[in-house]
Design a protein around this motif. Structure first.
Motif, PDB file in Angstrom:
ATOM      1  N   LEU A  56      55.456  37.033  75.385  1.00  0.00           N
ATOM      2  CA  LEU A  56      55.713  35.636  75.027  1.00  0.00           C
ATOM      3  C   LEU A  56      57.051  35.489  74.303  1.00  0.00           C
ATOM      4  CD1 LEU A  56      52.170  34.538  73.820  1.00  0.00           C
ATOM      5  CD2 LEU A  56      53.304  33.898  75.954  1.00  0.00           C
ATOM      6  N   GLY A 107      53.804  35.421  80.458  1.00  0.00           N
ATOM      7  CA  GLY A 107      53.800  34.358  79.457  1.00  0.00           C
ATOM      8  C   GLY A 107      53.361  33.038  80.058  1.00  0.00           C
ATOM      9  N   GLY A 108      53.905  31.984  79.528  1.00  0.00           N
ATOM     10  CA  GLY A 108      53.585  30.677  80.061  1.00  0.00           C
ATOM     11  C   GLY A 108      52.565  29.921  79.228  1.00  0.00           C
ATOM     12  N   LEU A 109      51.792  30.618  78.407  1.00  0.00           N
ATOM     13  CA  LEU A 109      50.835  29.927  77.552  1.00  0.00           C
ATOM     14  C   LEU A 109      51.549  29.359  76.330  1.00  0.00           C
ATOM     15  CD1 LEU A 109      47.631  32.174  77.290  1.00  0.00           C
ATOM     16  CD2 LEU A 109      47.871  30.007  78.453  1.00  0.00           C
TER      17      LEU A 109
END
Length: 195
Positions: A56, A107-109
């Motif tokens: 992240l 990632g992306g959250l």
């Protein structure tokens, strides 16, 4: 926030009301530090949290591990005081599956969601540590020990992610994703009783 602070204080200063007796002579700090390292499920999940935080990046590098350690302390307090948490072993195995999958998928959250997910699973890990604390040990020292060992394992994950991508950027990123996938598969094996 007030409840979390009270739970953290409880784990650090409490005498256990419900716990197993220990084996051998060891300090609370040492016993607490060795407990997370002694189980494959804990090691896999905690290193995966570090890898996930690394994937992240940015503030997640410290907020995601911090969320895990803080909520693990809450779970530890629940375990020390004998407050039941259902499906602890299943929750621990699922943490390996889910966090490993999050590493594999990338990632992306949003940071808040990532911290919440690892925090929920941390309660299960903390409960296991707290409920297995030997009656003869100091709750404060034991709690500090398992929180320090957990933070160390998160650091191992962060450094592993950074290290392999520094050596070889593209192959390194693929290795991290593959490591997450392998962790997730190991979690499935833990769920199935194979590991």
């Amino acid at each position: 926030m007030r409840r979390i602070s009270l739970a953290l204080a409880a784990i650090l200063f409490a005498t256990p009301a419900f716990a197993h007796t220990g084996v051998g002579a060891t300090s609370g700090l040492a016993h607490g530090a060795l407990h997370p390292i002694g189980g494959l499920d804990h090691v896999l999940a905690m290193v995966a949290v570090g890898l996930f935080a690394w994937r992240l990046g940015g503030r997640a590098l410290w907020l995601v591990p911090l969320a895990f350690v803080a909520m693990m302390a809450v779970g530890g307090a629940l375990g020390v005081f004998g407050v039941p948490v259902p499906y602890v072993e299943t929750g621990i195995a699922l943490s390996v599956v889910v966090i490993g999958a999050m590493v594999a998928l990338g990632g992306g959250l949003p940071l808040g969601v990532a911290a919440a997910v690892v925090g929920i699973f941390a309660v299960f890990h903390g409960h296991a540590h707290g409920s297995e604390m030997p009656e003869t040990l100091s709750g404060a020292a034991y709690g500090l020990g398992f929180m320090a060992a957990t933070a160390f394992l998160h650091g191992v994950g962060i450094l592993a992610g950074a290290g392999v991508t520094t050596v070889a950027k593209q192959p390194g990123a693929a290795m991290v994703r593959a490591g997450g996938a392998a962790t997730s598969v190991a979690g499935l094996a833990l769920l199935g009783g194979v590991l």
